[in-house]
Design a protein around this motif. Structure first.
Motif, PDB file in Angstrom:
ATOM      1  N   ARG A   1      -6.045   1.534   0.629  1.00 29.27           N
ATOM      2  CA  ARG A   1      -7.213   0.808   0.512  1.00 29.27           C
ATOM      3  C   ARG A   1      -8.605   1.416   1.197  1.00 29.27           C
TER       4      ARG A   1
ATOM      5  N   GLU B   1      -2.774  -5.118   4.008  1.00 30.92           N
ATOM      6  CA  GLU B   1      -2.369  -5.810   2.782  1.00 30.92           C
ATOM      7  C   GLU B   1      -2.764  -4.817   1.503  1.00 30.92           C
ATOM      8  N   SER B   2      -1.740  -5.274   0.413  1.00 24.18           N
ATOM      9  CA  SER B   2      -2.125  -4.621  -0.854  1.00 24.18           C
ATOM     10  C   SER B   2      -3.371  -4.901  -1.445  1.00 24.18           C
TER      11      SER B   2
ATOM     12  N   THR C   1      -1.961   1.556   3.272  1.00 24.39           N
ATOM     13  CA  THR C   1      -1.783   0.966   1.824  1.00 24.39           C
ATOM     14  C   THR C   1      -2.754   1.447   0.834  1.00 24.39           C
TER      15      THR C   1
END
Length: 209
Positions: free
Chosen positions: A17, A137-138, A15
């Motif tokens: 991150r 997750e974003s 993502t």
């Protein structure tokens, strides 16, 4: 004060991150002295310098999640909310305090299950497992924020993409070290360095993958 900048090669995840970590260390690599977690005399006096406060601003500017150990979280969240509302506080301190209040906070604990703070999740799981879930997750950077036990676990699993270090010009002579024997061999590139009048040095290192 001297400073230099460069280009890092920090990895991200599926993502995008990054996992970042922030901590203050003595010259002999310790995050507290021989007296235990409260023995911070070799570090605290450097934490309010201009170099340290500017460094603090860089730590959270791209982060949306704070990953904390329970003890560290209790100390942080018992102090920083008052700074956020203090008009007399240094603007850099207030900026960090407001970010901490508003950011998603994930606190690792084996004993506490109910979060006593807003925007906080209590999780009883190993740090690498928690980070794997967060990276799916974003969001922005995941900041392991001055929690040595969490940072050590992530370094052991080679999950840290960026290190924010404030190196203080004192030798503690005792106390736990961040970089213990047994960590996997890794290579890092310096992205920024700033040295203050007291000799404290703010460093940013990116993991080369």
């Amino acid at each position: 004060m001297t400073s230099s900048t460069g280009h890092g090669s920090a990895g991200t995840g599926a993502t995008g991150r990054r996992v970042t970590a922030n901590i203050g260390l003595t010259l002999d690599g310790r995050y507290c002295g021989p007296g235990g977690p409260g023995d911070l005399g070799a570090i605290v006096r450097y934490a309010t310098t201009d170099v340290a406060r500017d460094h603090l601003g860089r730590i959270w500017e791209s982060a949306t999640t704070a990953l904390l150990g329970r003890v560290n979280a209790e100390g942080f969240l018992g102090f920083w909310p008052t700074v956020a509302g203090d008009d007399a506080a240094d603007p850099r301190d207030r900026g960090y305090a407001k970010w901490l209040a508003e950011a998603e906070k994930v606190v690792l604990s084996t004993t506490v299950t109910e979060a006593p703070w807003e925007r906080t999740r209590m999780v009883n799981a190993p740090a690498p497992e928690v980070v794997a879930g967060l990276k799916a997750e974003s969001g922005g950077d995941i900041l392991a924020n001055s929690s040595p036990s969490v940072i050590k676990a992530l370094l052991a699993a080679d999950l840290v993409d960026r290190l924010y270090l404030l190196v203080c010009p004192e030798i503690a002579g005792g106390g736990p070290r961040l970089f213990e024997d047994g960590l996997p061999g890794t290579r890092w590139t310096p992205t920024r360095q700033d040295t203050g009048e007291l000799g404290e040095t703010a460093l940013i290192y990116d993991r080369v993958r």
